[in-house]
Every structure is written in structure tokens, then in C-alpha cells.
Design a protein around this motif. Structure first.
Motif, PDB file in Angstrom:
ATOM      1  N   GLY C  13       0.815  -1.212   0.000  1.00  0.00           N
ATOM      2  CA  GLY C  13       0.000   0.000   0.000  1.00  0.00           C
ATOM      3  C   GLY C  13       0.850   1.263   0.000  1.00  0.00           C
ATOM      4  O   GLY C  13       0.574   2.212  -0.747  1.00  0.00           O
ATOM      5  N   VAL C  14       1.886   1.268   0.815  1.00  0.00           N
ATOM      6  CA  VAL C  14       2.777   2.430   0.875  1.00  0.00           C
ATOM      7  C   VAL C  14       3.484   2.625  -0.465  1.00  0.00           C
ATOM      8  O   VAL C  14       3.593   3.748  -0.976  1.00  0.00           O
ATOM      9  N   GLU C  15       3.937   1.534  -1.064  1.00  0.00           N
ATOM     10  CA  GLU C  15       4.638   1.642  -2.345  1.00  0.00           C
ATOM     11  C   GLU C  15       3.732   2.230  -3.428  1.00  0.00           C
ATOM     12  O   GLU C  15       4.146   3.078  -4.210  1.00  0.00           O
ATOM     13  N   LEU C  16       2.474   1.756  -3.460  1.00  0.00           N
ATOM     14  CA  LEU C  16       1.550   2.238  -4.498  1.00  0.00           C
ATOM     15  C   LEU C  16       1.171   3.696  -4.258  1.00  0.00           C
ATOM     16  O   LEU C  16       1.022   4.476  -5.201  1.00  0.00           O
ATOM     17  N   THR C  17       1.007   4.063  -3.007  1.00  0.00           N
ATOM     18  CA  THR C  17       0.674   5.450  -2.682  1.00  0.00           C
ATOM     19  C   THR C  17       1.833   6.386  -3.058  1.00  0.00           C
ATOM     20  O   THR C  17       1.636   7.445  -3.656  1.00  0.00           O
ATOM     21  N   THR C  18       3.056   5.953  -2.727  1.00  0.00           N
ATOM     22  CA  THR C  18       4.232   6.765  -3.049  1.00  0.00           C
ATOM     23  C   THR C  18       4.383   6.918  -4.564  1.00  0.00           C
ATOM     24  O   THR C  18       4.704   8.001  -5.065  1.00  0.00           O
ATOM     25  N   LEU C  19       4.143   5.834  -5.276  1.00  0.00           N
ATOM     26  CA  LEU C  19       4.356   5.839  -6.728  1.00  0.00           C
ATOM     27  C   LEU C  19       3.505   6.896  -7.423  1.00  0.00           C
ATOM     28  O   LEU C  19       3.942   7.562  -8.364  1.00  0.00           O
ATOM     29  N   ARG C  20       2.262   7.078  -6.964  1.00  0.00           N
ATOM     30  CA  ARG C  20       1.344   7.988  -7.651  1.00  0.00           C
ATOM     31  C   ARG C  20       1.264   9.349  -6.980  1.00  0.00           C
ATOM     32  O   ARG C  20       0.608  10.258  -7.502  1.00  0.00           O
ATOM     33  N   SER C  21       1.934   9.481  -5.858  1.00  0.00           N
ATOM     34  CA  SER C  21       1.807  10.692  -5.049  1.00  0.00           C
ATOM     35  C   SER C  21       2.147  11.966  -5.834  1.00  0.00           C
ATOM     36  O   SER C  21       3.237  12.093  -6.397  1.00  0.00           O
ATOM     37  N   GLY C  22       1.189  12.889  -5.898  1.00  0.00           N
ATOM     38  CA  GLY C  22       1.407  14.168  -6.569  1.00  0.00           C
ATOM     39  C   GLY C  22       1.485  14.083  -8.081  1.00  0.00           C
ATOM     40  O   GLY C  22       1.796  15.071  -8.739  1.00  0.00           O
ATOM     41  N   ARG C  23       1.204  12.909  -8.648  1.00  0.00           N
ATOM     42  CA  ARG C  23       1.311  12.711 -10.101  1.00  0.00           C
ATOM     43  C   ARG C  23      -0.090  12.681 -10.688  1.00  0.00           C
ATOM     44  O   ARG C  23      -0.636  11.616 -10.951  1.00  0.00           O
ATOM     45  N   HIS C  24      -0.701  13.830 -10.914  1.00  0.00           N
ATOM     46  CA  HIS C  24      -2.104  13.886 -11.306  1.00  0.00           C
ATOM     47  C   HIS C  24      -2.340  13.637 -12.788  1.00  0.00           C
ATOM     48  O   HIS C  24      -3.445  13.782 -13.278  1.00  0.00           O
ATOM     49  N   GLU C  25      -1.285  13.299 -13.508  1.00  0.00           N
ATOM     50  CA  GLU C  25      -1.478  12.896 -14.905  1.00  0.00           C
ATOM     51  C   GLU C  25      -1.719  11.388 -15.005  1.00  0.00           C
ATOM     52  O   GLU C  25      -2.022  10.869 -16.079  1.00  0.00           O
ATOM     53  N   ILE C  26      -1.602  10.706 -13.872  1.00  0.00           N
ATOM     54  CA  ILE C  26      -1.835   9.256 -13.849  1.00  0.00           C
ATOM     55  C   ILE C  26      -3.340   8.969 -13.751  1.00  0.00           C
ATOM     56  O   ILE C  26      -4.013   9.477 -12.871  1.00  0.00           O
ATOM     57  N   GLY C  27      -3.845   8.151 -14.674  1.00  0.00           N
ATOM     58  CA  GLY C  27      -5.250   7.775 -14.624  1.00  0.00           C
ATOM     59  C   GLY C  27      -5.440   6.313 -14.253  1.00  0.00           C
ATOM     60  O   GLY C  27      -6.527   5.904 -13.846  1.00  0.00           O
ATOM     61  N   ALA C  28      -4.373   5.525 -14.401  1.00  0.00           N
ATOM     62  CA  ALA C  28      -4.475   4.072 -14.215  1.00  0.00           C
ATOM     63  C   ALA C  28      -3.233   3.549 -13.522  1.00  0.00           C
ATOM     64  O   ALA C  28      -2.115   3.825 -13.950  1.00  0.00           O
ATOM     65  N   LEU C  29      -3.448   2.799 -12.463  1.00  0.00           N
ATOM     66  CA  LEU C  29      -2.349   2.230 -11.682  1.00  0.00           C
ATOM     67  C   LEU C  29      -2.602   0.728 -11.568  1.00  0.00           C
ATOM     68  O   LEU C  29      -3.640   0.313 -11.052  1.00  0.00           O
ATOM     69  N   VAL C  30      -1.667  -0.074 -12.078  1.00  0.00           N
ATOM     70  CA  VAL C  30      -1.806  -1.535 -12.000  1.00  0.00           C
ATOM     71  C   VAL C  30      -0.689  -2.094 -11.131  1.00  0.00           C
ATOM     72  O   VAL C  30       0.456  -1.660 -11.230  1.00  0.00           O
ATOM     73  N   SER C  31      -1.031  -3.032 -10.267  1.00  0.00           N
ATOM     74  CA  SER C  31       0.002  -3.695  -9.476  1.00  0.00           C
ATOM     75  C   SER C  31      -0.138  -5.201  -9.588  1.00  0.00           C
ATOM     76  O   SER C  31      -1.238  -5.727  -9.749  1.00  0.00           O
ATOM     77  N   PHE C  32       0.995  -5.866  -9.528  1.00  0.00           N
ATOM     78  CA  PHE C  32       1.024  -7.322  -9.420  1.00  0.00           C
ATOM     79  C   PHE C  32       1.855  -7.669  -8.201  1.00  0.00           C
ATOM     80  O   PHE C  32       2.936  -7.120  -8.009  1.00  0.00           O
ATOM     81  N   THR C  33       1.351  -8.566  -7.373  1.00  0.00           N
ATOM     82  CA  THR C  33       2.110  -9.042  -6.225  1.00  0.00           C
ATOM     83  C   THR C  33       2.209 -10.563  -6.302  1.00  0.00           C
ATOM     84  O   THR C  33       1.201 -11.248  -6.476  1.00  0.00           O
ATOM     85  N   GLY C  34       3.431 -11.079  -6.200  1.00  0.00           N
ATOM     86  CA  GLY C  34       3.654 -12.525  -6.174  1.00  0.00           C
ATOM     87  C   GLY C  34       3.785 -12.991  -4.732  1.00  0.00           C
ATOM     88  O   GLY C  34       4.475 -12.359  -3.934  1.00  0.00           O
ATOM     89  N   LEU C  35       3.072 -14.074  -4.395  1.00  0.00           N
ATOM     90  CA  LEU C  35       3.028 -14.557  -3.018  1.00  0.00           C
ATOM     91  C   LEU C  35       3.457 -16.015  -2.959  1.00  0.00           C
ATOM     92  O   LEU C  35       3.257 -16.767  -3.921  1.00  0.00           O
TER      93      LEU C  35
END
Lengths: 83, 156, 156, 83
Positions: C13-35
Motif C-alpha cells: 500500500g505504501v509503495e503504491l501510494t508513493t508511486l502515484r503521489s502528486g502525479r495527477h497525470e496518472i489515470g491508471a495504476l496496475v500492481s502485481f504481487t507474487g506470493l
């Protein structure tokens, strides 16, 4: 029969109503649109471009040729833009 | 499987952690988050209003989730979609899918998004300097559904 | 764009929040997590050891990220991969991609995963009741690379 | 020339070494494999099934026909299984 009609997005704005109840004998959704168009200018303007209008009968997307028999709730709206 | 339609924001990290919590058969977790962009066709937007059809929205999203679960062996899925006023940078919605393998999770997440875009009753109105504008549906969104009609389920 | 190879866990959650933080040109955020799955070919596993090739790992992951950025208009991307001992349910790795539109973000995330699987020097050893077993590479993983060779970049 | 050799995963286990430095005049990675095989039984066993072995020269995946000239670091390992 009595049917509750709901309008969404620019259809709601053009009709000037979010919903209304009508007494109708329309057989299909398309027939209902014809009746609504005849109501007043706002309705006529709202239903001008039918390519941009979708219909849901009892909350299920349908074709305009779908029968209204037994339907209690009809909604008209533009193509969806969620996501 | 679960669907939530809400005005308030959601915590992506918490949702993803909860989804996989204690589910050690999950090997792949995919999430998609939709965000409000600051530009609409090149014009800056000050905000957005998301309208929806209460009742039908939840039904449509649940059906999309059921369809996905019928096509792919999913261990979990989640759809959250907000409505009401939103600002640039705000989260609009998310989907998440969990499966044993990555291709299943990716495909199912894309399926959820493709159907949600064209079949869930949401409408966006963007506020720009020249007033409010209802967002037009993109023909590419309707076209995106075709690939799911054409290909049978890939059950891996 | 960034790449991290680390022994310790990460907060998705922290990583995804940091990645998009303040970047308002982003419309789509995709994540993959391997477990780590609790089962390996049907046999319960008690743990896993992830070995890697320090130096080459970081180079390989950075190159995969550069290749993705050359093919798609990405606003941000992130790859985190762990090594060392892991238990069932643990996070192994994540990738995230951010773009204006969803198809770009999905495709780029799948591209990162497909290349990472077959081109980043990691090896998994699973511990089961019958001892330690090196995981075999799946032929489907090598095959997954073919689709990126065949199709030109979809720049949307 | 002196080359640092690294082994990973089951190759490391079979050779019994994580790394070693060799003095070699091998022209290609394949030539180097032949030299290593001749060292002892462990090396010979490790390099038995070449279909399951990959090679990196200075941390770049290469074919076994790639020349070793100027290379300082060679790594042998099975197909990767990350992700």
C-alpha cells in the motif's frame, strides 16, 4: 400500468427531472420513448439522438424493442463512463 | 467476492492486504486503481462529479464479478467504485483479483475493468474552465469487450 | 522508474501510494504481487529460499523496466523483488505501472512480469516434507515472451 | 586469462562451489564448459544436461557460442524462476 422512470447524466439535465411516474400502455421501451417525446420540448430534446441513449428495464440493460409488460422501473441514460 | 459502491475514499493497501489475508493458496494478486486525471482532452479540470444508478450499480457489478468467477479460477476478487464529487489525484475505483497463477489474475482483472467501463451505470461530469462536461464513452471501451466474446476462458 | 532487490518485506500500500503521489497525470495504476503458495504441485511447503545473482539481478530488472518504458507511455513504474528465506503467504515481489490509460498500464505490467520471470536471475527452492526442491522453470513462462516479440508497441 | 566463475541454484550445489577463479584460454563459453567438465566428477555431473543450463558473461545472458575475450565474470545457472 404505472411505471417509474429514471433519467441519468445529461438525459436527466435535458428532461429537467431525475424521475417521474407515468401511466402508460406502451408495449416496448421504444413505444414509451415515443410517448415521452410527445410530452414537451424538454423530453423531445432529451430523446433527440437515440444512438446515444441506453435503456434499463428493472435495472437490467435491454434493447429498445424489449417488452414493458410487468416492468416497474425504466431508466434512460447515455453510454456509461465509469472506471 | 465483494462489491462496494461508496462516496468515501478507500485505502488500497488495506483492501489488498485484507483480500489475501490468511489465503495461502493465492500466488498472484493483481490490482487496478482508477484515478482522476488533472487533464481532460488537454484542458485542466478542477474536479469531477460521478453519478450512478443506485441499485442497478450494485447488481451490475455483482454480475460482472460472477461472470469473472465463472470464467477463471479466482480465489478472491473485489470491486470498489466511488460516486459523488472527486478532485484530481483522487481514487475513483479499484478492482483486485487473486489466483494461483499470474495470467489468470491479470486476465480476470482486465475482464472486470472492461465490463465495468461499459456495463456499470456510472457517468462522469468533468469541471473545466468552460463549465461542466459529461465525459463521452470511448468507442475503444465498447470494442474492448469483443475480445472476451471471441476467446473461451483460459483456465490455467 | 525504480528497482529494488531486498531481503526485507515491503508495504504494498505504501509503495503504491508513493508511486502515484502528486502525479495527477496518472489515470491508471496496475500492481502485481507474487506470493508464496502453501502448495507446490499439490504437496504442502513449509518454506522457500530465493537465491539470486547480486549485481546481475539489478541490471536485468533495470533493463526490463527501460524496455517497458520504451514501448509504452508510462508515468511511473516500480519493481521490488525479495531474496532469502520466505514462508507461505509471504510477499515475494511486486511490480507496478502507472499510465494515463488502463490498457497501457495492464500491458506494461504483464510485460514486466513476463520478462522478469524468464530473464531476472532468481531461483526458488521449496522446502517440502521430502526435502528441498529447486522449482522448475515452466515452459509456459518462456512461451509468454513470444507475444511481446510478435506485436509492436501499442502506444495509446 | 583469469576468469571468475559463479554457480547458482542446483549448479552451485552439484559443483560444490559458489564461485571459483580459473586460468583459461577458452575461446567461447562452450569451450570453458568443456574445460570445467574435465576438472572432476562434480563439475562433470553439474554440466551433464546442458539444455537446463544458462550462461551469463559479465552479467549478461549469452549463447554458449559467445566469445570470452575480455570477459571477467562468467555465471552458470538453471533457467530462472523468479516472480
Amino acid at each position: 400500468m404505472k411505471i417509474d422512470i429514471f433519467y441519468f447524466a445529461w438525459l436527466r439535465e435535458r428532461v429537467g427531472l431525475a424521475s417521474e411516474q407515468v401511466e402508460t400502455e406502451a408495449v416496448t421501451a421504444a413505444d414509451l420513448v415515443e410517448e415521452l417525446r410527445a410530452r414537451d420540448d424538454d423530453h423531445a430534446a432529451a430523446f433527440e439522438d437515440m444512438k446515444s441513449i441506453r435503456v434499463a428495464l428493472d435495472q437490467e440493460l435491454c434493447d429498445f424493442s424489449a417488452p414493458l409488460k410487468g416492468v416497474r422501473e425504466v431508466a434512460f441514460f447515455p453510454p456509461m463512463t465509469g472506471g | 467476492m465483494s462489491v462496494r459502491v461508496q462516496r468515501e475514499d478507500f485505502d488500497l493497501g488495506v483492501e489488498l492486504t485484507t483480500l489475501r489475508s490468511g489465503r495461502h493458496e493465492i500466488g498472484a494478486l493483481v490490482s487496478f486503481t482508477g484515478l482522476v486525471r488533472e487533464l481532460a482532452d488537454g484542458a485542466p479540470i478542477s474536479g469531477m462529479e460521478l453519478e450512478h444508478y443506485p441499485g442497478m450499480t450494485e447488481r451490475a457489478l455483482r454480475q460482472i464479478e460472477i461472470d469473472a468467477a465463472a470464467r477463471w479460477p479466482l480465489q478472491a476478487s473485489l470491486i470498489i467504485h466511488r460516486y459523488g464529487p472527486l478532485a484530481p489525484g483522487d481514487q475513483i475505483m479499484m478492482v483486485a483479483t487473486a489466483s494461483a497463477h499470474r495470467q489468470v489474475a491479470f486476465e480476470a482483472a482486465e475482464f472486470l475493468m472492461d465490463y465495468l467501463k461499459s456495463r456499470a451505470p456510472f457517468w462522469k461530469k468533468e469541471q473545466t474552465g468552460s463549465g461542466g462536461h459529461w465525459v463521452d464513452a470511448r468507442t475503444t471501451d465498447e470494442a474492448a469487450l469483443q475480445r472476451w466474446a471471441a476467446s473461451p476462458a483460459s483456465k490455467k
